[in-house]
Design a protein around this motif. Structure first.
Motif, PDB file in Angstrom:
ATOM      1  N   LYS A 119      -7.663  -8.095   2.225  1.00 57.95           N
ATOM      2  CA  LYS A 119      -7.905  -6.798   1.593  1.00 57.95           C
ATOM      3  C   LYS A 119      -7.505  -6.805   0.120  1.00 57.95           C
ATOM      4  CE  LYS A 119      -7.771  -4.185   5.903  1.00 57.95           C
ATOM      5  NZ  LYS A 119      -7.102  -3.162   6.734  1.00 57.95           N
ATOM      6  N   SER A 120      -7.607  -7.968  -0.507  1.00 62.63           N
ATOM      7  CA  SER A 120      -7.386  -8.030  -1.951  1.00 62.63           C
ATOM      8  C   SER A 120      -8.605  -7.424  -2.652  1.00 62.63           C
ATOM      9  CB  SER A 120      -7.214  -9.487  -2.391  1.00 62.63           C
ATOM     10  OG  SER A 120      -8.421 -10.188  -2.145  1.00 62.63           O
ATOM     11  N   HIS A 121      -8.479  -7.100  -3.919  1.00 66.10           N
ATOM     12  CA  HIS A 121      -9.614  -6.547  -4.663  1.00 66.10           C
ATOM     13  C   HIS A 121      -9.698  -7.228  -6.031  1.00 66.10           C
ATOM     14  CE1 HIS A 121     -12.397  -3.815  -6.578  1.00 66.10           C
ATOM     15  NE2 HIS A 121     -12.650  -3.286  -5.391  1.00 66.10           N
ATOM     16  N   PRO A 122     -10.889  -7.749  -6.385  1.00 66.34           N
ATOM     17  CA  PRO A 122     -11.011  -8.522  -7.623  1.00 66.34           C
ATOM     18  C   PRO A 122     -10.658  -7.709  -8.878  1.00 66.34           C
ATOM     19  CG  PRO A 122     -13.183  -8.032  -6.675  1.00 66.34           C
ATOM     20  CD  PRO A 122     -12.160  -7.676  -5.653  1.00 66.34           C
ATOM     21  N   LYS A 123     -10.817  -6.393  -8.847  1.00 59.74           N
ATOM     22  CA  LYS A 123     -10.550  -5.597 -10.045  1.00 59.74           C
ATOM     23  C   LYS A 123      -9.223  -4.850  -9.961  1.00 59.74           C
ATOM     24  CE  LYS A 123     -14.351  -3.471 -11.722  1.00 59.74           C
ATOM     25  NZ  LYS A 123     -15.552  -2.602 -11.522  1.00 59.74           N
ATOM     26  N   TYR A 124      -8.400  -5.244  -8.981  1.00 57.46           N
ATOM     27  CA  TYR A 124      -7.125  -4.564  -8.778  1.00 57.46           C
ATOM     28  C   TYR A 124      -6.273  -4.533 -10.047  1.00 57.46           C
ATOM     29  CZ  TYR A 124      -2.332  -3.932  -7.077  1.00 57.46           C
ATOM     30  OH  TYR A 124      -1.048  -3.507  -6.912  1.00 57.46           O
ATOM     31  N   ASP A 144       3.606  -1.102  -8.292  1.00 58.24           N
ATOM     32  CA  ASP A 144       4.852  -1.146  -7.538  1.00 58.24           C
ATOM     33  C   ASP A 144       4.642  -0.614  -6.120  1.00 58.24           C
ATOM     34  OD1 ASP A 144       6.036  -2.145  -9.775  1.00 58.24           O
ATOM     35  OD2 ASP A 144       6.842  -0.216 -10.456  1.00 58.24           O
ATOM     36  N   ALA A 145       3.879   0.477  -6.024  1.00 59.80           N
ATOM     37  CA  ALA A 145       3.641   1.066  -4.700  1.00 59.80           C
ATOM     38  C   ALA A 145       2.947   0.059  -3.785  1.00 59.80           C
ATOM     39  CB  ALA A 145       2.814   2.343  -4.831  1.00 59.80           C
ATOM     40  N   VAL A 146       2.032  -0.728  -4.363  1.00 62.55           N
ATOM     41  CA  VAL A 146       1.325  -1.721  -3.550  1.00 62.55           C
ATOM     42  C   VAL A 146       2.248  -2.902  -3.236  1.00 62.55           C
ATOM     43  CG1 VAL A 146      -0.606  -3.340  -3.461  1.00 62.55           C
ATOM     44  CG2 VAL A 146      -0.941  -1.032  -4.401  1.00 62.55           C
ATOM     45  N   SER A 147       2.950  -3.395  -4.256  1.00 52.15           N
ATOM     46  CA  SER A 147       3.746  -4.605  -4.020  1.00 52.15           C
ATOM     47  C   SER A 147       4.901  -4.320  -3.065  1.00 52.15           C
ATOM     48  CB  SER A 147       4.246  -5.197  -5.335  1.00 52.15           C
ATOM     49  OG  SER A 147       5.094  -4.271  -5.980  1.00 52.15           O
ATOM     50  N   LYS A 148       5.405  -3.071  -3.077  1.00 54.63           N
ATOM     51  CA  LYS A 148       6.480  -2.732  -2.135  1.00 54.63           C
ATOM     52  C   LYS A 148       5.952  -2.410  -0.744  1.00 54.63           C
ATOM     53  CE  LYS A 148       9.777  -0.919  -5.474  1.00 54.63           C
ATOM     54  NZ  LYS A 148       9.932   0.284  -6.290  1.00 54.63           N
ATOM     55  N   GLY A 149       4.634  -2.368  -0.608  1.00 52.41           N
ATOM     56  CA  GLY A 149       4.080  -2.076   0.711  1.00 52.41           C
ATOM     57  C   GLY A 149       3.985  -0.587   1.012  1.00 52.41           C
ATOM     58  N   THR A 150       4.325   0.242   0.032  1.00 56.93           N
ATOM     59  CA  THR A 150       4.189   1.687   0.255  1.00 56.93           C
ATOM     60  C   THR A 150       2.710   2.012   0.472  1.00 56.93           C
ATOM     61  OG1 THR A 150       5.997   1.980  -1.300  1.00 56.93           O
ATOM     62  CG2 THR A 150       4.754   3.952  -0.686  1.00 56.93           C
ATOM     63  N   VAL A 151       1.882   1.448  -0.418  1.00 58.47           N
ATOM     64  CA  VAL A 151       0.432   1.508  -0.194  1.00 58.47           C
ATOM     65  C   VAL A 151       0.058   0.224   0.539  1.00 58.47           C
ATOM     66  CG1 VAL A 151      -1.830   1.417  -1.307  1.00 58.47           C
ATOM     67  CG2 VAL A 151      -0.059   2.962  -2.187  1.00 58.47           C
ATOM     68  N   ASN A 152      -0.687   0.360   1.623  1.00 59.27           N
ATOM     69  CA  ASN A 152      -0.874  -0.744   2.562  1.00 59.27           C
ATOM     70  C   ASN A 152      -1.489  -2.011   1.986  1.00 59.27           C
ATOM     71  OD1 ASN A 152      -2.779  -2.151   4.671  1.00 59.27           O
ATOM     72  ND2 ASN A 152      -1.066  -1.294   5.848  1.00 59.27           N
ATOM     73  N   LEU A 167      -7.005  -0.497  -1.002  1.00 50.28           N
ATOM     74  CA  LEU A 167      -6.634   0.911  -0.896  1.00 50.28           C
ATOM     75  C   LEU A 167      -6.008   1.367  -2.219  1.00 50.28           C
ATOM     76  CD1 LEU A 167      -6.652   3.137   1.284  1.00 50.28           C
ATOM     77  CD2 LEU A 167      -4.309   2.507   1.838  1.00 50.28           C
ATOM     78  N   GLY A 168      -5.126   0.530  -2.764  1.00 50.44           N
ATOM     79  CA  GLY A 168      -4.493   0.850  -4.049  1.00 50.44           C
ATOM     80  C   GLY A 168      -5.512   0.961  -5.167  1.00 50.44           C
ATOM     81  N   TYR A 169      -6.473   0.044  -5.159  1.00 49.34           N
ATOM     82  CA  TYR A 169      -7.503   0.072  -6.200  1.00 49.34           C
ATOM     83  C   TYR A 169      -8.250   1.411  -6.173  1.00 49.34           C
ATOM     84  CZ  TYR A 169     -11.590  -1.041  -8.974  1.00 49.34           C
ATOM     85  OH  TYR A 169     -12.574  -1.005  -9.931  1.00 49.34           O
ATOM     86  N   PHE A 170      -8.622   1.850  -4.983  1.00 49.60           N
ATOM     87  CA  PHE A 170      -9.367   3.104  -4.898  1.00 49.60           C
ATOM     88  C   PHE A 170      -8.502   4.302  -5.277  1.00 49.60           C
ATOM     89  CE2 PHE A 170     -12.587   0.713  -2.444  1.00 49.60           C
ATOM     90  CZ  PHE A 170     -13.676   1.085  -3.197  1.00 49.60           C
ATOM     91  N   ILE A 171      -7.217   4.265  -4.914  1.00 48.39           N
ATOM     92  CA  ILE A 171      -6.329   5.357  -5.336  1.00 48.39           C
ATOM     93  C   ILE A 171      -6.334   5.434  -6.863  1.00 48.39           C
ATOM     94  CG2 ILE A 171      -3.897   6.057  -5.473  1.00 48.39           C
ATOM     95  CD1 ILE A 171      -3.557   5.023  -2.586  1.00 48.39           C
ATOM     96  N   GLY A 172      -6.244   4.280  -7.513  1.00 49.05           N
ATOM     97  CA  GLY A 172      -6.268   4.259  -8.976  1.00 49.05           C
ATOM     98  C   GLY A 172      -7.585   4.772  -9.545  1.00 49.05           C
TER      99      GLY A 172
END
Lengths: 737, 737
Positions: free
Chosen positions: B365-370, B399-407, B411-416
């Motif tokens: 679930k990585s994203h190339p444009k993350y 930070d939210a992604v690397s700490k696992g707060t965002v799964n 998912l983090g990319y879309f939140i951004g």
């Protein structure tokens, strides 16, 4: 020969087309669906004449063959000489050959064109539809559940074409004409569609298989029967053929009873089972639902978007500074629960409409921008030409308006604007005509109505209706809602007008009619000018008249002292009136399907071993404007491709990178099939080639310039020819294969 | 204190919001509607704590007042000295004042803020809504027929804002992310919504007035009762308050029975009539209809657009070259037959959704444009912060992604991307937060879920849901349709895998079980790895085992010779799997309403005698980009205005000419109310002024340049500050009045 108007050619490609939108207007005038389904696939009568004479010739030849056969048999029985018999047989064979030749001609005539033409139309459609479905321009909806008839999805390229068409519609109409765009819900309460007439009259006649319950459109069955007979049964005489054609021509005028009688007369049964059919009965085409939890508020999915504009007239008029003319517009989904959807995207159960309601003073239908369209010349098909069996002709729009063929300037202006809209999308102007409604297609209140029809493999398809609907719709909603939907013209100075004043003398009426006084008063006040003046004259001469009071259901005697009728002069400061509405209504899905067909062609591959499919979409509507191909798979080229992609994104140009290792020729073929106008091939890190889809010509452009060159052409700032002139040509012969 | 999680503050501005779209996802896991209606108007617990202590303090003070009152009475009865009695009365009065002060504090605490704040929110909303309705941003639908609850039209400026928002959505998501946009019908056959779970579970619990039949949402009645009690009845003790809050907190978890019991326990009656209520029962929120004429094919108006994408997965995956990840998108109408619509545009029966389904390999679930969004910092409200009663905090997305707060990254990319989308539209970043779903709000299969919530006068409104729904939807449609909706990862070279092979020996089984052989074979083959290995071990040790065959409903004895269980090595060329889907789902109407509120402000007129309304829309969303005013009514100026208008049209800038003789100040006020960012005033035939809406600053620009200056700013190529720096300033003080 009324039944020849309009002439119906019942070939397999003719059809029973109905505008996606407001033909409703037409049929609301009549209890029957007389003009709900105009069959307007008209043909020049020369053809009909030739068909008729062929049928006669065939019948004569058939008689001649029979007579000659008898003669031969008689000669044989009389034991005539061999040479005599041989000569007679030879003559008979010649007659038979002639008969066969006439049969062939007749066969060709009834199939609407030469047989090969029909076949090639069919083959063309098959090729186009195959490509469209394979490349996901559209998809039968819910395919994994075996679909639902009449429902289609637009896949990625189709959806992009649709959104380009709608964006251009908004630019061309809403923005350029300063229209008031609104967006109303699809769910509509019953009262609105009761007022508009849809609840009572938006119906098709249906028959049921009496054993299985399967439903059919009654007119479709009768039509299919007549067409089949006319096309396949060459033995029917000219008289029977004329009868069947008469049925086809008057199909839309037939009542349920008449339709049922014909079905019985011809012994038509259910196509699938051959079971007997029920009598025809009306089926309402609206999807019904219920609003809110109580189950007591019936609602429907709107069958058109126009009603949402009409009910908002008062607010929109205010928004426009209480000034006429103005136009409101709406793009949105509309729904029709068709009994038996046919013809792919052309008759569906849910579709996108784009509708304009231009509100105008009925006493002044001039248009300030009329001069901008007056010199346009295109195929028009006025009522008279249809009646006299001619075909559509190129006419200068200004002439059509000035001669009164087109009712007024505003209607003419919109016809011109629709022509510009459709041809800029890529509709072939030689397969686009504006056909005027015949008198029996139009509603009694309509001033004039023209359909933009586009020819495709299914025949001439009604894609835009442009109608002057007078004050009908606003009046209907005024009456139902009690809210006056009117405009006012303020006079610069008050005008003196003579007004009729009817003053019932309530005291005398009360004495005479007691409890019925109110009914009599109301009836007196409801008299029109003519009735009132007649009563005035009668009262003055005779002193008493008999007067019919409809709410009492009887005549009452009115005496001179019971009512005063006079004319008085009044000063008026404004004129209050219900505006007329001129309504261009666009079936977006139909336009898109015709655009697909007009854009589709095939060309041989370089090796000549296969036919490649191409859509020649103009950049305006192309789903993707540009593809980017690294010539070979290598990191350097891919990096350049990404740089170009980024600048295309910044420029707002939709594009796609293809980094598969497939041959460049195959990649071009793939992109041509999607109608992508330009392809950038990265074959160096400095310069790239840009290829144009239809000419297959290529120029060399620097990496930095590539996106801007594509943008300038897709935005219409320059043409491909300009680019071809300015940049060095790329001549590598191998590029396309 | 589980009932404090989430803490519900039941002020009049709190609410019962539900995402316009996929919260459905959440509730499909449970038979009850446990998380269909998350009440997420959470507040820091400090406030709740203070409320609780206030209630306790109030009760104590009340006791003290009573005790002291008794003491005073006792003193009087005992005829104590006047000074003694006076002192006691003074002490009592002080206690009463203290009690009154606590009451006020409590009142403020329970209304969710200080009372003035609630009032001014109400007043602000009233001012904004008045302007919105008067200027036709939106209109209650079918107003002339007294409207239908929960249906609204967008009038001209609202419709323009909406189409700008959608155009930007398409640019920001579809174009920039190369998504596959599709367009599916609203009419949906039952089988599709049966598979998705909507037919069985898309319900709200309803009660009926037993006499009038009027319907109410059961949870709304209970909620209103609790809120009313908590806010208006200060005499209830801390314990009762805690109970009511517990009810509010668990409202969405209550079964029909529990809800009915509470309604009975509290004696809740129909609000309008005070009649008794029926027991609660489920009401399906979909608009039902019937497809085709037979009446035998039930259909529904889709409650979301997502299903149209899922059923097309196979074709879309193929279109994407059988590659993951890819995203499909759809913009369209969705329908929910709300029992009792509330809160204007926020809870309606028909609305526009824009949904994205991003299909991804569950193992990557990585994203190339993350990396493009990793440094964004904005208000996030993770689950833990909600549970521990803290408030939303600014967190760096990375930070939210690397700490696992965002799964995961995607998912983090879309939140951004959603954050960028909303703030570019003009949503205030300080009133935008991303709130993570609590465990009990999420479906069992969901990996993680975040809502973009926007604060407006109704509280925090869920406007976008961003959920990782794992493989749920594709599996549901695979199961129902029998069409595998899967992806495959082709290995570059075959991989060796160990596979369990269960081989029933049919001959032996046939001899032993005769007619039941098939059932036993199927049951054996259906064993999972663990069961099979256990059986293998048992057979090897004991030679026979008892085996339960569920289709026979009994145990059968299995002997060693009846089945062979082994592990074999196999070569696999690909891995076949059901993709996960990450779904950002946008309630467009809610976003637009919040945008209206965030853009609205008032400022005093120059004379200071009235408040003028302004919408500070960024040019991107402004309904009209520019107005053109001739300063005075004169032909020359009007001609110049027309020239400018023409060049604005050519430049694609939506604009309006106002040639009324109204004062220029009034015309500016009218245009500010529509949020038009620029006004060109024609006060000479060479130069004109351009005024910016919010600063009211004006520059002088030549007639030729005017349109281009406006275009460059509205297209974002330069800022107003750039323009202000470059062009001479216009300083006429009289322009604005």
């Amino acid at each position: 020969m009324r039944f020849l108007i309009p002439l119906i050619y019942s070939s397999s490609t003719s059809g029973h087309y109905r505008i996606t939108s407001r033909l409703l207007s037409a049929y609301l005038t009549k209890p029957q669906r007389s003009t709900l389904h105009p069959s307007f696939n008209c043909q020049p009568p020369s053809m009909a004449a030739s068909e008729e004479s062929l049928r006669k010739a065939l019948a004569e030849k058939q008689s001649a063959v029979e007579a000659h056969g008898n003669a031969v048999r008689a000669l044989k029985a009389a034991k005539a000489s061999k040479s005599e018999i041989d000569a007679a047989i030879e003559a008979l064979n010649i007659l038979k050959l002639e008969k066969s030749s006439i049969e062939k001609q007749l066969q060709a005539a009834v199939s609407g064109s030469d047989g090969d033409g029909a076949l090639s139309r069919e083959a063309f459609r098959q090729a186009a539809v195959n490509t469209l479905e394979r490349r996901l321009f559209y998809i039968p909806s819910f395919k994994i559940y075996r679909g639902v008839a009449g429902l289609y999805d637009y896949g990625p390229p189709g959806c992009a074409v649709k959104s380009n068409v709608l964006a251009f519609w908004r630019q061309h109409f809403v923005l350029e004409e300063n229209m008031l765009e609104v967006d109303c819900p699809c769910v509509t309460p019953e009262v609105v569609l009761k007022a508009s007439g849809h609840v009572d009259k938006f119906t098709d006649l249906m028959v049921k298989d009496e054993k299985t319950g399967t439903c059919y459109r009654a007119d479709h069955l009768l039509k299919d029967f007549c067409n089949e007979k006319l096309q396949k049964d060459l033995t029917i005489g000219a008289q029977k053929a004329a009868e069947l054609k008469h049925v086809l021509a008057t199909l839309d005028d037939l009542s349920a009873e008449a339709l049922g009688a014909k079905i019985k007369e011809y012994g038509i049964t259910a196509p699938d089972t051959k079971n007997p059919l029920s009598d025809p009965y009306p089926f309402n085409l609206m999807f019904q639902t219920s609003i809110g939890p109580s189950g007591l508020s019936p609602g429907y999915m709107r069958p058109e978007t126009a009603q949402g504009i009409f009910v908002n007239f008062k607010d929109l008029y205010y928004y426009n500074g209480n000034k006429l003319p103005f136009a409101a517009a709406q793009i949105g989904q509309a729904f029709r629960n068709e009994i038996s959807p046919r013809q792919g995207l052309l008759r569906v159960r849910e579709f996108t409409l784009a509708e304009i309601e231009h509100f105008v003073d009925p006493e002044d239908k001039s248009h300030p921008k009329y001069s901008e369209v007056v010199d346009l010349e295109f195929l028009m098909f006025p009522r008279e030409e249809q009646m006299s069996g001619q075909s559509a002709k190129k006419i200068r729009l200004g002439d059509a308006v000035s001669k009164g063929t087109v009712n007024n300037e505003t209607l003419g202006y919109f016809i011109g604007r629709v022509y510009l809209f459709l041809t800029r999308l890529g509709i072939d102007k030689d397969r686009l005509r504006f056909r005027q409604h015949l008198a029996n297609e139009m509603a009694h209140y309509a001033a004039d109505c023209w359909d933009a029809e586009i020819e495709c493999s299914y025949g001439w398809i009604e894609c835009v209706g442009i109608a002057d609907r007078s004050a009908y719709d606003l009046r209907a909603h005024s009456d139902k809602s009690g809210v006056p939907l009117v405009a006012a013209e303020k006079f610069s100075e008050p005008r003196e007008v003579e007004k009729l004043v009817i003053a019932p003398v309530k005291k005398e009426l009360g004495l005479a009619f007691k409890g019925s006084q109110k009914n009599v008063v109301e009836a007196l006040e409801a008299m029109n000018e003519k009735e009132a003046l007649e009563m005035k004259a009668a009262l003055e001469s005779k002193g008493e008249v008999e007067f019919y009071v409809c709410t009492l259901g009887k005549n009452v005697p009115i005496k001179k002292n019971m009512v005063s009728i006079s004319k008085e002069k009044k000063k008026e400061h404004q004129r209050v009136f219900t505006p007329s509405v001129i309504e261009p209504s666009f079936g977006i899905g139909r336009i898109i399907y015709c655009l697909f067909e007009h854009s589709f062609y095939t060309r041989p591959s370089k090796a000549g071993d296969e036919q490649l499919n191409v859509f020649r979409f103009p950049p305006l509507v192309a789903p993707i404007k540009c593809t980017v191909f690294p010539l070979v798979q290598n990191q350097q080229y891919e990096d350049v491709a990404k740089v170009i992609s980024k600048s295309l994104t910044t420029a707002g140009i939709s594009h796609k990178i293809d980094i598969t290792g497939t041959s460049i020729g195959k990649r071009y073929a793939r992109t041509d099939e999607l109608g992508v106008p330009f392809a950038i091939t990265v074959d160096s890190t400095k310069d790239v080639t840009i290829r144009e889809r239809d000419s297959k010509l290529q120029v060399r452009v620097s990496v930095e310039e590539a996106a801007l060159v594509v943008k300038s052409v897709t935005d219409g700032l320059r043409t491909w020819e300009d680019v071809w002139e300015k940049y060095p040509h790329h001549t590598s012969g191998s590029a396309d294969d």
